[in-house]
Design a protein around this motif. Sequence first.
Motif, PDB file in Angstrom:
ATOM      1  N   PHE A  69       0.006  -0.838  -8.385  1.00 26.43           N
ATOM      2  CA  PHE A  69       1.144  -1.743  -8.244  1.00 26.43           C
ATOM      3  C   PHE A  69       2.425  -1.094  -8.778  1.00 26.43           C
ATOM      4  CE2 PHE A  69       3.814  -5.131 -10.147  1.00 26.43           C
ATOM      5  CZ  PHE A  69       4.205  -5.741  -8.956  1.00 26.43           C
ATOM      6  N   ALA A  70       2.337  -0.389  -9.885  1.00 25.46           N
ATOM      7  CA  ALA A  70       3.517   0.289 -10.431  1.00 25.46           C
ATOM      8  C   ALA A  70       4.033   1.340  -9.458  1.00 25.46           C
ATOM      9  CB  ALA A  70       3.171   0.934 -11.771  1.00 25.46           C
ATOM     10  N   ARG A  71       3.117   2.077  -8.829  1.00 27.96           N
ATOM     11  CA  ARG A  71       3.532   3.059  -7.828  1.00 27.96           C
ATOM     12  C   ARG A  71       4.141   2.376  -6.616  1.00 27.96           C
ATOM     13  NH1 ARG A  71      -1.097   6.698  -5.985  1.00 27.96           N
ATOM     14  NH2 ARG A  71       0.635   7.561  -4.781  1.00 27.96           N
ATOM     15  N   GLN A  72       3.597   1.224  -6.254  1.00 26.71           N
ATOM     16  CA  GLN A  72       4.117   0.474  -5.119  1.00 26.71           C
ATOM     17  C   GLN A  72       5.551   0.011  -5.389  1.00 26.71           C
ATOM     18  OE1 GLN A  72       1.641  -2.853  -4.122  1.00 26.71           O
ATOM     19  NE2 GLN A  72       3.063  -3.658  -2.606  1.00 26.71           N
ATOM     20  N   VAL A  73       5.814  -0.440  -6.609  1.00 29.23           N
ATOM     21  CA  VAL A  73       7.162  -0.884  -6.976  1.00 29.23           C
ATOM     22  C   VAL A  73       8.140   0.286  -6.897  1.00 29.23           C
ATOM     23  CG1 VAL A  73       8.578  -1.738  -8.888  1.00 29.23           C
ATOM     24  CG2 VAL A  73       6.397  -2.828  -8.371  1.00 29.23           C
ATOM     25  N   GLU A  78      12.523   3.293  -3.785  1.00 27.90           N
ATOM     26  CA  GLU A  78      12.985   4.533  -3.173  1.00 27.90           C
ATOM     27  C   GLU A  78      13.070   4.400  -1.659  1.00 27.90           C
ATOM     28  OE1 GLU A  78      14.175   8.650  -3.423  1.00 27.90           O
ATOM     29  OE2 GLU A  78      14.211   6.872  -4.697  1.00 27.90           O
ATOM     30  N   LEU A  79      12.132   3.687  -1.067  1.00 31.62           N
ATOM     31  CA  LEU A  79      12.152   3.490   0.380  1.00 31.62           C
ATOM     32  C   LEU A  79      13.370   2.673   0.790  1.00 31.62           C
ATOM     33  CD1 LEU A  79      10.542   4.001   2.995  1.00 31.62           C
ATOM     34  CD2 LEU A  79       9.433   1.787   2.636  1.00 31.62           C
ATOM     35  N   GLY A  80      13.673   1.609   0.040  1.00 32.93           N
ATOM     36  CA  GLY A  80      14.854   0.808   0.351  1.00 32.93           C
ATOM     37  C   GLY A  80      16.130   1.626   0.249  1.00 32.93           C
ATOM     38  N   ARG A  81      16.219   2.480  -0.769  1.00 30.06           N
ATOM     39  CA  ARG A  81      17.404   3.323  -0.935  1.00 30.06           C
ATOM     40  C   ARG A  81      17.579   4.274   0.242  1.00 30.06           C
ATOM     41  NH1 ARG A  81      18.797   8.408  -2.701  1.00 30.06           N
ATOM     42  NH2 ARG A  81      16.605   9.037  -2.905  1.00 30.06           N
ATOM     43  N   LEU A  82      16.508   4.957   0.614  1.00 34.45           N
ATOM     44  CA  LEU A  82      16.608   5.959   1.673  1.00 34.45           C
ATOM     45  C   LEU A  82      16.803   5.337   3.047  1.00 34.45           C
ATOM     46  CD1 LEU A  82      13.903   8.476   0.420  1.00 34.45           C
ATOM     47  CD2 LEU A  82      16.377   8.824   0.484  1.00 34.45           C
ATOM     48  N   HIS A 571       4.924   6.146   0.904  1.00 33.22           N
ATOM     49  CA  HIS A 571       4.739   4.686   0.821  1.00 33.22           C
ATOM     50  C   HIS A 571       3.489   4.258   1.587  1.00 33.22           C
ATOM     51  CE1 HIS A 571       6.187   0.680  -0.122  1.00 33.22           C
ATOM     52  NE2 HIS A 571       5.971   0.309   1.125  1.00 33.22           N
ATOM     53  N   ALA A 572       3.242   4.917   2.710  1.00 33.53           N
ATOM     54  CA  ALA A 572       2.034   4.590   3.479  1.00 33.53           C
ATOM     55  C   ALA A 572       0.776   4.901   2.666  1.00 33.53           C
ATOM     56  CB  ALA A 572       2.028   5.359   4.794  1.00 33.53           C
ATOM     57  N   GLN A 573       0.805   6.007   1.919  1.00 31.03           N
ATOM     58  CA  GLN A 573      -0.336   6.348   1.071  1.00 31.03           C
ATOM     59  C   GLN A 573      -0.533   5.326  -0.037  1.00 31.03           C
ATOM     60  OE1 GLN A 573       0.498  10.291  -0.351  1.00 31.03           O
ATOM     61  NE2 GLN A 573       0.158  11.263   1.647  1.00 31.03           N
ATOM     62  N   VAL A 574       0.588   4.915  -0.649  1.00 31.56           N
ATOM     63  CA  VAL A 574       0.498   3.924  -1.726  1.00 31.56           C
ATOM     64  C   VAL A 574      -0.054   2.612  -1.187  1.00 31.56           C
ATOM     65  CG1 VAL A 574       1.828   2.556  -3.372  1.00 31.56           C
ATOM     66  CG2 VAL A 574       2.340   4.979  -3.077  1.00 31.56           C
ATOM     67  N   MET A 575       0.438   2.192  -0.024  1.00 33.31           N
ATOM     68  CA  MET A 575      -0.034   0.937   0.556  1.00 33.31           C
ATOM     69  C   MET A 575      -1.499   1.029   0.957  1.00 33.31           C
ATOM     70  SD  MET A 575       2.436  -1.039   0.125  1.00 33.31           S
ATOM     71  CE  MET A 575       1.728  -2.456   0.968  1.00 33.31           C
ATOM     72  N   VAL A 581      -8.000  -1.505  -2.508  1.00 32.75           N
ATOM     73  CA  VAL A 581      -8.399  -2.308  -3.662  1.00 32.75           C
ATOM     74  C   VAL A 581      -8.190  -3.790  -3.397  1.00 32.75           C
ATOM     75  CG1 VAL A 581      -7.955  -2.787  -6.104  1.00 32.75           C
ATOM     76  CG2 VAL A 581      -7.869  -0.434  -5.265  1.00 32.75           C
ATOM     77  N   SER A 582      -6.999  -4.142  -2.901  1.00 34.87           N
ATOM     78  CA  SER A 582      -6.612  -5.549  -2.803  1.00 34.87           C
ATOM     79  C   SER A 582      -6.638  -6.105  -1.391  1.00 34.87           C
ATOM     80  CB  SER A 582      -5.194  -5.734  -3.372  1.00 34.87           C
ATOM     81  OG  SER A 582      -5.116  -5.275  -4.696  1.00 34.87           O
ATOM     82  N   GLY A 583      -6.709  -5.243  -0.406  1.00 30.94           N
ATOM     83  CA  GLY A 583      -6.665  -5.726   0.971  1.00 30.94           C
ATOM     84  C   GLY A 583      -7.965  -6.392   1.395  1.00 30.94           C
ATOM     85  N   VAL A 584      -7.868  -7.275   2.363  1.00 28.33           N
ATOM     86  CA  VAL A 584      -9.029  -7.996   2.879  1.00 28.33           C
ATOM     87  C   VAL A 584      -9.652  -7.194   4.017  1.00 28.33           C
ATOM     88  CG1 VAL A 584      -9.841 -10.106   3.991  1.00 28.33           C
ATOM     89  CG2 VAL A 584      -8.064 -10.227   2.219  1.00 28.33           C
ATOM     90  N   ASN A 585     -10.899  -6.799   3.836  1.00 27.25           N
ATOM     91  CA  ASN A 585     -11.652  -6.114   4.875  1.00 27.25           C
ATOM     92  C   ASN A 585     -12.512  -7.152   5.585  1.00 27.25           C
ATOM     93  OD1 ASN A 585     -13.795  -4.708   6.251  1.00 27.25           O
ATOM     94  ND2 ASN A 585     -13.201  -2.872   5.109  1.00 27.25           N
ATOM     95  N   LEU A 586     -12.175  -7.464   6.818  1.00 21.34           N
ATOM     96  CA  LEU A 586     -12.857  -8.549   7.521  1.00 21.34           C
ATOM     97  C   LEU A 586     -14.333  -8.254   7.755  1.00 21.34           C
ATOM     98  CD1 LEU A 586     -10.098  -9.589  10.091  1.00 21.34           C
ATOM     99  CD2 LEU A 586     -10.762 -10.742   7.980  1.00 21.34           C
ATOM    100  N   ASP A 587     -14.671  -6.990   7.972  1.00 17.56           N
ATOM    101  CA  ASP A 587     -16.079  -6.644   8.144  1.00 17.56           C
ATOM    102  C   ASP A 587     -16.855  -6.918   6.858  1.00 17.56           C
ATOM    103  OD1 ASP A 587     -15.653  -5.847  10.739  1.00 17.56           O
ATOM    104  OD2 ASP A 587     -15.345  -3.740  10.215  1.00 17.56           O
ATOM    105  N   GLU A 588     -16.272  -6.525   5.724  1.00 17.53           N
ATOM    106  CA  GLU A 588     -16.919  -6.761   4.449  1.00 17.53           C
ATOM    107  C   GLU A 588     -17.037  -8.255   4.163  1.00 17.53           C
ATOM    108  OE1 GLU A 588     -16.207  -5.751  -0.302  1.00 17.53           O
ATOM    109  OE2 GLU A 588     -15.073  -4.682   1.251  1.00 17.53           O
ATOM    110  N   GLU A 589     -15.985  -8.996   4.489  1.00 21.66           N
ATOM    111  CA  GLU A 589     -16.018 -10.436   4.249  1.00 21.66           C
ATOM    112  C   GLU A 589     -17.063 -11.111   5.142  1.00 21.66           C
ATOM    113  OE1 GLU A 589     -14.390 -11.847   1.823  1.00 21.66           O
ATOM    114  OE2 GLU A 589     -13.414  -9.961   1.301  1.00 21.66           O
ATOM    115  N   ALA A 590     -17.213 -10.604   6.371  1.00 23.16           N
ATOM    116  CA  ALA A 590     -18.221 -11.177   7.274  1.00 23.16           C
ATOM    117  C   ALA A 590     -19.625 -10.946   6.713  1.00 23.16           C
ATOM    118  CB  ALA A 590     -18.083 -10.563   8.665  1.00 23.16           C
TER     119      ALA A 590
END
Length: 622
Positions: A69-73, A78-82, A571-575, A581-590
């Motif tokens: 999360f700290a890296r995401q912030v 930096e992404l907004g600035r550029l 940013h794509a790597q961070v996301m 970790v935090s994203g919902v994997n629909l296959d796993e949830e199924a």
Amino acid sequence: MLSTGSSALLAFQRALATVGNNVANAATPGYSRQRVELETRPGQTLGASTVGTGVNVARLQRLADGLVFARQVDSSGELGRLQQLSSLSARVDSLMSDSATGLGAPWSAFFAAAEGVVAEPTSTSARSQLLASGEQLAARWRSMDAQMATMEDEVDVRIEAQVAAANKMASEIASLNKQIVAAGGNATPELLDQRALRIEKLAALVGAETVEQDNGAVNVFTPGGQALVLGNKSMALSTASDPYRPDRVQIALESPGGSIRLPSSSVSGEVGGLVEFRERVLDPMRAELGRLAVAFAHGFNETQRAGVDYNGAPGSDMFSLPSPRVDRHAGNTGSATLTAGIGDVGALKGHDLVLRFDAGSWSATRAGSGEAVPLTGSGTAADPLVVDGVELVVGGTPANGDRFSLRPTSGAASGLQVVLDDPLGIAAASPLQASADPANLGGASAGASRITDSAAFAGFTGATVEFIDATQYTVDGNGPFAWTPGTPVSGDGWSLELDGAPAAGDRFSLTATPPRSSDNANARALAAVDTDGILDGGSVGLTAGLAQLTGRAGSEARHAGLSLEAQDAIHAQVMAERESVSGVNLDEEAADLLRYQQAYQAAAQIIKTADDMFQTLLGAVR
């Protein structure tokens, strides 16, 4: 057995509900996957053995990594600035390089028209075409500067809008902090997700650094260390007028002690990108555009004044420009005023300067960097202040600490005008016609001539230059005057170059060029103004300066674009890390849904079995 089955039934019901909530929020921005953590109940001792009593829901866990999360912030800021820097820099590049908006086409047309006057110096149509091309070139200069001024206004509007949005985010983060702290250690994952999402949005606007407190609150600071959120209180950012330019906004932080102006380095995100674009790209480009306009106008006017027009009169200026702009600081206490003018075009840098009066003397520094700049003179009309090619005369009485902003060339292009309206006023001819005495013994011949003082030359009726020896000459018997090879001989308002070496006794007769002359010597000089060394102490020509200006715009845009591409990848790597970790994997949830469903059915079967056993027992003893 009934208790064990019911505990399992309730636990797996909660697990199924959590899986369903994950699936429902799979596309919700900022949502972090949740998971039910189960723990066994304490067993029951029966004789020498222990029998399990079921399962409890230990807690509902929000799956999130604080380091990610700290890296995401950081990445969001930096992404907004550029994004802002790259988008706006690309617009400046397009303005400078596009044939429909740039200087290239009218520049070439103007000097092509000057070549037309060289070819036909007596042609009224060729002269008219040169004036028309000059109007088009000046109009293009004004248009480009107006476009940059519009972008400057747009930056101010965007800064104000983004600051308002950042204040809203900070207020909401403080409110969520209050709710989370009030909940103790039982804050719902939804509250934590909402706060994390707003922190990320705030970082994208102004940049952010976070510090989590023991009570669960998160303090948020700008990259420069200014507090935006402290617990359940938010600090408001604001915009304040520039003390030199009320029409321009600066970033400030509202504190109990009043408004504190923030340096551009203290913010990032979109607001930081806007400020950086204005300071690093727009202001220098506008100043350089003005410097090129000043050098062009001064160079062409000087060459115009060196020749005579179709009527035989000394040439007059074709272009006019406004004086360098000087703005007093809003906090000045003295009555001093500064009147500026261009003294040396070759020494012009274009950088904005700050002039300060302290202890009875003036000093100059670069605006922004604070770098000291050499300054000479006392400020009187006879001895003006001179800094970077600009001369300033001080009026009134300055007080210690008084400051002035000097913009030597910024905005100068907006005032470029063609003031010559008569095609016959183009000074195509050289002012003098020189003839060597047939008895001359040296190898000198008359070269180019020019007017050095129009008022003095107005009464010129002719002159005779005679060399006493190879190093001295007289004009109409006056002198002697020293001469060295490579320097012109000069008289009252005129000068004449000599090619070769004269001998003692050599004479040259000079007469004024008559009206309606077909001479094109000065027209050739006008057509060559674009290649004359005018900029940077005479080392850079105007065409080279234009190429450098266009290249600089492209370089800034390219650099910002490459930086944005790199940050997009980061940013794509961070996301991707966050999603892992935090994203919902629909296959796993199924898979979890099916597993918990089967467990739920099994728990229900345990309860049914317990009921059947109980009914059998009752039937046996009824």
